[in-house]
Write an enzyme that holds these catalytic residues in place. Structure first.
Site: not given
Ligand SMILES: Cc1ncc(COP(=O)(O)O)c(C=O)c1O
Length: 401
Positions: A117, A194, A197, A220, A357
């Site tokens: 991401h 990270d 998910q 999430k 993203c």
């Molecule tokens: C794998 C992953 N990392 C990071 C994020 C970023 O999360 P946030 O927008 O809640 O900061 C997301 C959000 O879609 C994601 O799916």
């Protein structure tokens, strides 16, 4: 199988949108009433600041805020002082990168991947530009996965940071993160995971993983927006410079110097996200009351059922048929996903169209954008069927052109 009917009764959004087919949990989950209620309780009955007030209401708010930290620590099998509340995964990952900007130097290497991401790769891209540390990408295998072998091929004595996703938000693949952490540690590198998910879908034990840093977002995993978590090993957090300065993070302030509190407070400058943290604590309790075994079995069954039907429709390409989580990424051949999405929207089927993203993996797939459907505890087979009917309608509609 989960009793979806009973679960849905606990999500007020279905009272207001009885026809809703919500397949966008990958972007943000729905919120159960218990979470809404604790947030409401805080604002209705307390509503005051934490850590500062010398009166009962503030003590009570502080107790609830810190109890949420205890809940998160238990959820991850971490220590209380290793849990930093942030605005979300993005803020957590930026916090680590900003702090490591003071530690990394030219010649160091940062390993990341095209599966990331943007919030997992861009902070390190910036650090790389500012410090001269080299950004190195793990080559993905033919399915688009990160393998241990590929990771080993880029790991060197210069590797100082490894920043990887636990579960890809586009492909739904689970990274072999434990093996990667063990290998990275042999070179003295820190690993930043990270888990945005991963957290909604699987038990995460940071102690067993031996992860150095791990981030996820409240929204999430059935919690409020605007709250997230950074887990960090205590000795690493306490070595890191804060990246924001202000109230509540400071120990002693002199005219020309100041000292910081220990973690987690040195990273929580200013009034924290009190209601968000309290809501997140309740969301975790809700998820724990269902249990990851049942969540996984339910999502897996729905995923398999839908995937088989989807693959049988001519004119559809599925990009991640071997995904282990409830993420299906696909396209209607020769149709831009945003055009296809209009058909889903008309049928009240909520899914996501775009690059999610994660432009690097979208480019790796040689696509401009994709459609993504994600399943969770409040989805049932009727949702899957309505989704499949909408896919067929989109194919029929666009074939006419
Ligand atoms: C794998 C992953 N990392 C990071 C994020 C970023 O999360 P946030 O927008 O809640 O900061 C997301 C959000 O879609 C994601 O799916």
């Amino acid at each position: 199988m989960l009793d979806v009917k009973k679960i849905r009764q606990q999500f007020p959004i279905y009272d207001f949108n009885p026809d809703l087919v919500y397949l966008d949990t990958g972007a943000s989950s729905l919120k159960p009433k218990v979470v809404i209620d604790v947030v409401d309780h805080y604002y209705s009955k307390l509503g005051v600041n934490v850590h500062r007030g010398v009166y009962g209401l503030s003590y009570e708010a502080t107790d609830l805020y810190e109890a949420a930290r205890t809940t998160v620590a238990r959820f991850l099998n971490a220590k209380f002082e290793e849990i930093v509340f942030t605005r979300g995964t993005t803020a957590s990952l930026n916090l680590v990168a900003s702090s490591y900007q003071n530690i990394l130097q030219a010649g160091d290497e940062i390993i990341t991947s095209e599966l990331e991401h943007h919030s997992s790769v861009l902070p390190w891209l910036q650090v790389s530009k500012k410090t001269g540390a080299k950004l190195v990408y793990v080559p993905l295998n033919e399915e688009g996965r990160i393998t241990v072998e590929a990771f080993q091929s880029v790991l060197t004595d210069q590797t100082k940071v490894v920043a990887l996703t636990y579960v890809s938000n586009v492909m739904g693949y689970i990274t072999p993160i434990k093996e990667i952490i063990d290998l990275a540690h042999q070179k003295g590198a820190v690993v930043v995971v990270d888990a945005a998910q991963a957290a909604p879908h699987m038990k995460i034990d940071v102690t067993a993983l031996n992860a150095d840093f791990l981030a996820f977002s409240g929204h999430k995993i059935l919690g409020p927006t605007g709250i997230g978590v950074l887990y960090g090993k205590k000795h690493l957090l306490n070595k890191m410079e804060p990246v924001e300065f202000g109230g509540d993070m400071v120990d002693q302030v002199e005219l020309y110097d100041a000292t910081w509190k220990d973690a987690p407070y040195r990273f929580e400058a200013g009034t924290p996200i009190i209601s968000g943290a309290i809501g997140l604590g309740k969301a975790i309790e809700f998820i724990e009351s269902i249990g990851f075994d049942d969540i996984h079995a339910h999502v897996h069954a729905l995923h398999q059922y839908t995937l088989e039907k989807l693959k049988a429709i001519p004119g559809i390409t599925v990009f991640n048929p071997t995904s282990e989580t409830g993420i299906i990424t696909f396209n209607v051949d020769f149709v831009h996903p945003h055009d296809a999405a209009s058909i889903f929207d008309q049928n009240k089927v909520c899914l996501r169209a775009g690059h999610h993203c994660a432009q690097l993996i979208t480019k790796w797939l040689k696509q401009l954008a994709t459609l993504r459907a994600t399943f969770y505890i409040y989805n049932d087979y009727a949702d899957a069927d309505r989704f499949i009917e909408s896919v067929k309608e989109a194919v029929r509609f666009f074939q006419a052109f």
